[in-house]
Design an enzyme around this catalytic site. Structure first.
Site, PDB file in Angstrom:
ATOM      1  N   HIS A  18     -17.633  47.047 -39.191  1.00 24.31           N
ATOM      2  CA  HIS A  18     -17.069  46.769 -37.863  1.00 24.31           C
ATOM      3  C   HIS A  18     -15.578  47.122 -37.828  1.00 24.31           C
ATOM      4  O   HIS A  18     -15.099  47.728 -36.878  1.00 24.31           O
ATOM      5  CB  HIS A  18     -17.200  45.279 -37.517  1.00 24.31           C
ATOM      6  N   LYS A  42     -30.407  35.617 -30.480  1.00 22.39           N
ATOM      7  CA  LYS A  42     -30.280  35.191 -31.881  1.00 22.39           C
ATOM      8  C   LYS A  42     -29.390  33.946 -31.910  1.00 22.39           C
ATOM      9  O   LYS A  42     -28.426  33.867 -31.160  1.00 22.39           O
ATOM     10  CB  LYS A  42     -29.541  36.244 -32.722  1.00 22.39           C
ATOM     11  N   SER A 129     -24.475  42.591 -40.850  1.00 19.65           N
ATOM     12  CA  SER A 129     -24.031  41.193 -40.963  1.00 19.65           C
ATOM     13  C   SER A 129     -25.102  40.332 -41.632  1.00 19.65           C
ATOM     14  O   SER A 129     -24.781  39.422 -42.396  1.00 19.65           O
ATOM     15  CB  SER A 129     -23.714  40.633 -39.574  1.00 19.65           C
TER      16      SER A 129
HETATM   17  N1  COA Z   1     -21.004  48.039 -39.461  1.00 21.02           N
HETATM   18  C1  COA Z   1     -21.748  47.035 -39.916  1.00 21.02           C
HETATM   19  N2  COA Z   1     -22.741  46.465 -39.238  1.00 21.02           N
HETATM   20  C2  COA Z   1     -22.984  46.936 -38.013  1.00 21.02           C
HETATM   21  C3  COA Z   1     -22.268  47.982 -37.443  1.00 21.02           C
HETATM   22  C4  COA Z   1     -21.235  48.542 -38.231  1.00 21.02           C
HETATM   23  N3  COA Z   1     -20.484  49.561 -37.776  1.00 21.02           N
HETATM   24  N4  COA Z   1     -22.747  48.228 -36.230  1.00 21.02           N
HETATM   25  C5  COA Z   1     -23.748  47.365 -36.026  1.00 21.02           C
HETATM   26  N5  COA Z   1     -23.897  46.586 -37.108  1.00 21.02           N
HETATM   27  C6  COA Z   1     -24.894  45.567 -37.321  1.00 21.02           C
HETATM   28  C7  COA Z   1     -24.472  44.191 -36.960  1.00 21.02           C
HETATM   29  O1  COA Z   1     -23.758  43.589 -38.017  1.00 21.02           O
HETATM   30  C8  COA Z   1     -25.793  43.516 -36.701  1.00 21.02           C
HETATM   31  O2  COA Z   1     -26.375  43.169 -37.923  1.00 21.02           O
HETATM   32  P1  COA Z   1     -27.470  42.026 -38.053  1.00 21.02           P
HETATM   33  O3  COA Z   1     -28.560  42.307 -37.073  1.00 21.02           O
HETATM   34  O4  COA Z   1     -27.861  42.179 -39.459  1.00 21.02           O
HETATM   35  O5  COA Z   1     -26.747  40.732 -37.757  1.00 21.02           O
HETATM   36  C9  COA Z   1     -26.629  44.634 -36.078  1.00 21.02           C
HETATM   37  O6  COA Z   1     -26.015  45.832 -36.479  1.00 21.02           O
HETATM   38  C10 COA Z   1     -26.717  44.548 -34.599  1.00 21.02           C
HETATM   39  O7  COA Z   1     -25.418  44.445 -34.090  1.00 21.02           O
HETATM   40  P2  COA Z   1     -25.021  43.532 -32.887  1.00 21.02           P
HETATM   41  O8  COA Z   1     -23.572  43.285 -32.951  1.00 21.02           O
HETATM   42  O9  COA Z   1     -25.917  42.356 -32.744  1.00 21.02           O
HETATM   43  O10 COA Z   1     -25.133  44.576 -31.760  1.00 21.02           O
HETATM   44  P3  COA Z   1     -26.295  45.104 -30.878  1.00 21.02           P
HETATM   45  O11 COA Z   1     -26.198  46.563 -31.017  1.00 21.02           O
HETATM   46  O12 COA Z   1     -27.609  44.452 -31.141  1.00 21.02           O
HETATM   47  O13 COA Z   1     -25.776  44.698 -29.425  1.00 21.02           O
HETATM   48  C11 COA Z   1     -24.549  43.619 -27.747  1.00 21.02           C
HETATM   49  C12 COA Z   1     -25.039  43.546 -29.167  1.00 21.02           C
HETATM   50  C13 COA Z   1     -23.619  42.467 -27.513  1.00 21.02           C
HETATM   51  C14 COA Z   1     -23.799  44.924 -27.499  1.00 21.02           C
HETATM   52  C15 COA Z   1     -25.774  43.611 -26.799  1.00 21.02           C
HETATM   53  O14 COA Z   1     -26.669  42.605 -27.226  1.00 21.02           O
HETATM   54  C16 COA Z   1     -25.371  43.333 -25.372  1.00 21.02           C
HETATM   55  O15 COA Z   1     -24.840  44.184 -24.695  1.00 21.02           O
HETATM   56  N6  COA Z   1     -25.633  42.101 -24.892  1.00 21.02           N
HETATM   57  C17 COA Z   1     -25.269  41.646 -23.570  1.00 21.02           C
HETATM   58  C18 COA Z   1     -26.482  41.579 -22.647  1.00 21.02           C
HETATM   59  C19 COA Z   1     -26.741  42.922 -22.050  1.00 21.02           C
HETATM   60  O16 COA Z   1     -25.908  43.520 -21.409  1.00 21.02           O
HETATM   61  N7  COA Z   1     -27.977  43.385 -22.265  1.00 21.02           N
HETATM   62  C20 COA Z   1     -28.414  44.659 -21.807  1.00 21.02           C
HETATM   63  C21 COA Z   1     -28.002  45.711 -22.794  1.00 21.02           C
HETATM   64  S1  COA Z   1     -28.599  47.277 -22.282  1.00 21.02           S
END
Ligand code: COA
Length: 162
Positions: A18, A42, A129
């Protein structure tokens, strides 16, 4: 005109992967808003206060980075903040399909919003994570996975959680 970007995520907890995305985005944009998801399907291990606090600590040397919590739709949050770009990290091909889907959905919800992808360095491609949480809670060494300045806090917290 100042160019801002939102880097959204769960950050449960922040990893070196990150931080790499934040640092690269901070070079490309005038301002980076790291937006930490408050209500997720989650149940996070680290509370919103802990997640934002850890992020503030690891970005303390970056003047153009803001850490904020957000609830609800990302597309709506971006509109509210007057931001038209999102940055996401891409680690492997397996990330692509899901990220592509989210980018399209976000654009449908907010046509002004562009999603930009930053590819992870090869040495951080494997990182997540949940891997940090699992290794840390079992007493393993997470020093290669998390920023040094928050290592002890994360270790203590994961040990306590156990
Ligand atoms: N380095 C390390 N880990 C990374 C990473 C990086 N560069 N990029 C992503 N990850 C990992 C995260 O650590 C996480 O790991 P885990 O599942 O083991 O805990 C995983 O990838 C997912 O990351 P997360 O931060 O949960 O992101 P996501 O891509 O699932 O999306 C939001 C999170 C907040 C962007 C998304 O849920 C969101 O937009 N929510 C708001 C509701 C919404 O608008 N929904 C419609 C979306 S179209």
């Amino acid at each position: 005109m100042k160019r801002s970007v939102i880097y959204p995520g769960s950050f449960d907890p922040v990893t070196l992967g990150h931080l790499q995305v934040i640092r690269r985005a901070a070079k490309m944009f005038d301002k980076v808003i790291v937006a930490v998801l408050i209500n997720s399907s989650k149940t996070p291990t680290f509370s919103i206060e802990e997640r934002t606090d850890l992020l503030r600590q690891v970005t303390a040397d970056l003047d153009n980075v803001e850490i904020a919590g957000f609830e609800g739709l990302l597309a709506a949050y971006a509109r509210e903040r007057g931001v038209t770009a999102i940055v996401k990290g891409l680690r492997a091909v397996s990330d692509f399909e899901y990220e592509f889907q989210m980018a399209i959905a976000n654009k449908k919800l907010n046509p002004d919003l562009e999603t930009i992808f930053i590819t992870a360095d090869s040495d951080l491609m494997y990182l997540s994570s949940s891997m940090v949480r699992e290794i840390g809670s079992m007493g393993g060494d997470i020093s290669n996975f998390v920023p040094e300045c928050v290592h002890d806090r994360i270790v203590d917290r994961l040990r306590y959680k156990k």
